[in-house]
Motif scaffolding. Structure first.
Motif, PDB file in Angstrom:
ATOM      1  N   ASN A 122       0.828  -1.206   0.000  1.00 19.42           N
ATOM      2  CA  ASN A 122       0.000   0.000   0.000  1.00 19.42           C
ATOM      3  C   ASN A 122       0.863   1.256   0.000  1.00 19.42           C
ATOM      4  O   ASN A 122       0.522   2.246  -0.658  1.00 19.42           O
ATOM      5  CB  ASN A 122      -0.929   0.006   1.218  1.00 19.42           C
ATOM      6  N   ASP A 123       1.955   1.232   0.732  1.00 23.54           N
ATOM      7  CA  ASP A 123       2.861   2.375   0.761  1.00 23.54           C
ATOM      8  C   ASP A 123       3.477   2.621  -0.621  1.00 23.54           C
ATOM      9  O   ASP A 123       3.552   3.763  -1.082  1.00 23.54           O
ATOM     10  CB  ASP A 123       3.956   2.132   1.801  1.00 23.54           C
ATOM     11  N   ILE A 124       3.871   1.565  -1.288  1.00 29.30           N
ATOM     12  CA  ILE A 124       4.433   1.700  -2.637  1.00 29.30           C
ATOM     13  C   ILE A 124       3.371   2.215  -3.610  1.00 29.30           C
ATOM     14  O   ILE A 124       3.651   3.074  -4.451  1.00 29.30           O
ATOM     15  CB  ILE A 124       5.007   0.346  -3.112  1.00 29.30           C
ATOM     16  N   MET A 125       2.149   1.709  -3.483  1.00 30.96           N
ATOM     17  CA  MET A 125       1.077   2.156  -4.375  1.00 30.96           C
ATOM     18  C   MET A 125       0.765   3.638  -4.175  1.00 30.96           C
ATOM     19  O   MET A 125       0.447   4.344  -5.132  1.00 30.96           O
ATOM     20  CB  MET A 125      -0.191   1.317  -4.157  1.00 30.96           C
ATOM     21  N   LYS A 126       0.850   4.130  -2.942  1.00 32.97           N
ATOM     22  CA  LYS A 126       0.645   5.564  -2.699  1.00 32.97           C
ATOM     23  C   LYS A 126       1.691   6.385  -3.437  1.00 32.97           C
ATOM     24  O   LYS A 126       1.376   7.403  -4.051  1.00 32.97           O
ATOM     25  CB  LYS A 126       0.749   5.875  -1.194  1.00 32.97           C
ATOM     26  N   LYS A 127       2.930   5.928  -3.401  1.00 31.69           N
ATOM     27  CA  LYS A 127       4.000   6.676  -4.069  1.00 31.69           C
ATOM     28  C   LYS A 127       3.822   6.655  -5.584  1.00 31.69           C
ATOM     29  O   LYS A 127       3.973   7.684  -6.247  1.00 31.69           O
ATOM     30  CB  LYS A 127       5.358   6.106  -3.669  1.00 31.69           C
ATOM     31  N   VAL A 128       3.500   5.506  -6.128  1.00 30.44           N
ATOM     32  CA  VAL A 128       3.309   5.400  -7.579  1.00 30.44           C
ATOM     33  C   VAL A 128       2.123   6.246  -8.029  1.00 30.44           C
ATOM     34  O   VAL A 128       2.189   6.951  -9.052  1.00 30.44           O
ATOM     35  CB  VAL A 128       3.127   3.914  -7.986  1.00 30.44           C
ATOM     36  N   THR A 129       1.047   6.217  -7.254  1.00 30.63           N
ATOM     37  CA  THR A 129      -0.134   7.005  -7.599  1.00 30.63           C
ATOM     38  C   THR A 129       0.158   8.498  -7.511  1.00 30.63           C
ATOM     39  O   THR A 129      -0.333   9.285  -8.340  1.00 30.63           O
ATOM     40  CB  THR A 129      -1.295   6.639  -6.660  1.00 30.63           C
ATOM     41  N   THR A 181       3.789  27.829 -17.407  1.00 27.55           N
ATOM     42  CA  THR A 181       3.615  28.286 -16.030  1.00 27.55           C
ATOM     43  C   THR A 181       2.565  27.458 -15.303  1.00 27.55           C
ATOM     44  O   THR A 181       2.770  27.041 -14.148  1.00 27.55           O
ATOM     45  CB  THR A 181       3.208  29.778 -16.015  1.00 27.55           C
ATOM     46  N   ILE A 182       1.450  27.194 -15.979  1.00 26.93           N
ATOM     47  CA  ILE A 182       0.392  26.383 -15.359  1.00 26.93           C
ATOM     48  C   ILE A 182       0.904  24.971 -15.044  1.00 26.93           C
ATOM     49  O   ILE A 182       0.654  24.430 -13.965  1.00 26.93           O
ATOM     50  CB  ILE A 182      -0.866  26.336 -16.261  1.00 26.93           C
ATOM     51  N   MET A 183       1.664  24.389 -15.985  1.00 19.17           N
ATOM     52  CA  MET A 183       2.214  23.055 -15.750  1.00 19.17           C
ATOM     53  C   MET A 183       3.197  23.058 -14.586  1.00 19.17           C
ATOM     54  O   MET A 183       3.163  22.178 -13.726  1.00 19.17           O
ATOM     55  CB  MET A 183       2.902  22.525 -17.020  1.00 19.17           C
ATOM     56  N   SER A 184       4.075  24.030 -14.556  1.00 16.15           N
ATOM     57  CA  SER A 184       5.074  24.088 -13.489  1.00 16.15           C
ATOM     58  C   SER A 184       4.440  24.318 -12.120  1.00 16.15           C
ATOM     59  O   SER A 184       4.777  23.635 -11.140  1.00 16.15           O
ATOM     60  CB  SER A 184       6.085  25.208 -13.767  1.00 16.15           C
ATOM     61  N   VAL A 185       3.512  25.260 -12.048  1.00 13.47           N
ATOM     62  CA  VAL A 185       2.876  25.584 -10.767  1.00 13.47           C
ATOM     63  C   VAL A 185       2.033  24.405 -10.269  1.00 13.47           C
ATOM     64  O   VAL A 185       2.092  24.046  -9.083  1.00 13.47           O
ATOM     65  CB  VAL A 185       2.033  26.870 -10.893  1.00 13.47           C
ATOM     66  N   LEU A 205       1.233  20.003  -6.516  1.00 11.48           N
ATOM     67  CA  LEU A 205       0.948  18.599  -6.220  1.00 11.48           C
ATOM     68  C   LEU A 205       2.118  17.931  -5.502  1.00 11.48           C
ATOM     69  O   LEU A 205       1.930  17.162  -4.554  1.00 11.48           O
ATOM     70  CB  LEU A 205       0.621  17.835  -7.507  1.00 11.48           C
ATOM     71  N   TYR A 206       3.344  18.233  -5.931  1.00 11.80           N
ATOM     72  CA  TYR A 206       4.513  17.666  -5.284  1.00 11.80           C
ATOM     73  C   TYR A 206       4.584  18.079  -3.816  1.00 11.80           C
ATOM     74  O   TYR A 206       4.835  17.253  -2.946  1.00 11.80           O
ATOM     75  CB  TYR A 206       5.791  18.077  -6.027  1.00 11.80           C
ATOM     76  N   SER A 207       4.345  19.349  -3.543  1.00 15.38           N
ATOM     77  CA  SER A 207       4.421  19.812  -2.152  1.00 15.38           C
ATOM     78  C   SER A 207       3.292  19.221  -1.299  1.00 15.38           C
ATOM     79  O   SER A 207       3.508  18.869  -0.142  1.00 15.38           O
ATOM     80  CB  SER A 207       4.401  21.333  -2.087  1.00 15.38           C
ATOM     81  N   ILE A 208       2.094  19.081  -1.878  1.00 14.65           N
ATOM     82  CA  ILE A 208       0.985  18.475  -1.133  1.00 14.65           C
ATOM     83  C   ILE A 208       1.300  17.017  -0.804  1.00 14.65           C
ATOM     84  O   ILE A 208       1.139  16.568   0.336  1.00 14.65           O
ATOM     85  CB  ILE A 208      -0.328  18.582  -1.941  1.00 14.65           C
ATOM     86  N   PHE A 209       1.769  16.279  -1.792  1.00 18.93           N
ATOM     87  CA  PHE A 209       2.091  14.870  -1.559  1.00 18.93           C
ATOM     88  C   PHE A 209       3.280  14.712  -0.618  1.00 18.93           C
ATOM     89  O   PHE A 209       3.345  13.768   0.161  1.00 18.93           O
ATOM     90  CB  PHE A 209       2.341  14.142  -2.878  1.00 18.93           C
ATOM     91  N   ILE A 244       2.337  13.608 -12.962  1.00 17.53           N
ATOM     92  CA  ILE A 244       2.588  13.526 -14.406  1.00 17.53           C
ATOM     93  C   ILE A 244       1.305  13.760 -15.207  1.00 17.53           C
ATOM     94  O   ILE A 244       1.343  14.280 -16.334  1.00 17.53           O
ATOM     95  CB  ILE A 244       3.214  12.158 -14.751  1.00 17.53           C
ATOM     96  N   ALA A 245       0.157  13.429 -14.656  1.00 17.59           N
ATOM     97  CA  ALA A 245      -1.108  13.547 -15.388  1.00 17.59           C
ATOM     98  C   ALA A 245      -1.499  14.997 -15.657  1.00 17.59           C
ATOM     99  O   ALA A 245      -2.092  15.295 -16.697  1.00 17.59           O
ATOM    100  CB  ALA A 245      -2.222  12.837 -14.626  1.00 17.59           C
TER     101      ALA A 245
END
Length: 132
Positions: free
Chosen positions: A70-77, A113-117, A122-126, A83-84
């Motif tokens: 489950n931990d690995i699946m959280k990271k992959v998701t 800019t939209i892609m980067s932001v 998302l990276y910071s939230i995760f 990326i999505a």
């Protein structure tokens, strides 16, 4: 398991020797057969408790394996979600339809800019939720 397969039939054999109505053994031998019967019963209980212990250890190992999966699946998701978003934005701007900023440098900068932001957000939230 082999030991258990040997001991369980022995319980029935000694029980039949202890029966007084069959007259298989002499009365003088009864205490000895009773002692053997007690030992067999103790060994039977011991093998059953070991069997339960092995079963519990196996269940704990499977639970730990499931938690790790489950931990690995959280990271992959999480990475798939990061990326999505750029994929969706480039798909929108890659259509053959007029869009805001079409044919102008501001359109490229806006999409970048939209892609980067969005990816950074998302990276910071995760990262904060310890998913990455």
């Amino acid at each position: 398991m082999r030991f258990r397969r040997i001991v369980l039939p022995m319980r029935e054999v000694v029980n039949s020797l202890l029966r007084h109505d069959l007259f298989v053994a002499e009365a003088a031998m009864a205490p000895y057969f009773q002692d053997v019967h007690d030992h067999i019963m103790r060994i039977t209980e011991w093998t059953e408790s070991l069997r339960e212990l092995v079963s519990n250890v196996r269940e704990a190992q499977l639970s730990m394996q499931g938690y790790h999966l489950n931990d690995i699946m959280k990271k992959v998701t999480s990475w798939a979600a990061i990326i999505a978003v750029p994929t969706m934005i480039t798909g929108f701007y890659g259509q053959n339809l007029p869009f805001p900023g079409s044919g102008q440098p501001i359109g490229v900068w806006t999409s970048a800019t939209i892609m980067s932001v969005s990816s950074a957000a998302l990276y910071s939230i995760f990262r904060r939720r310890n998913w990455i």
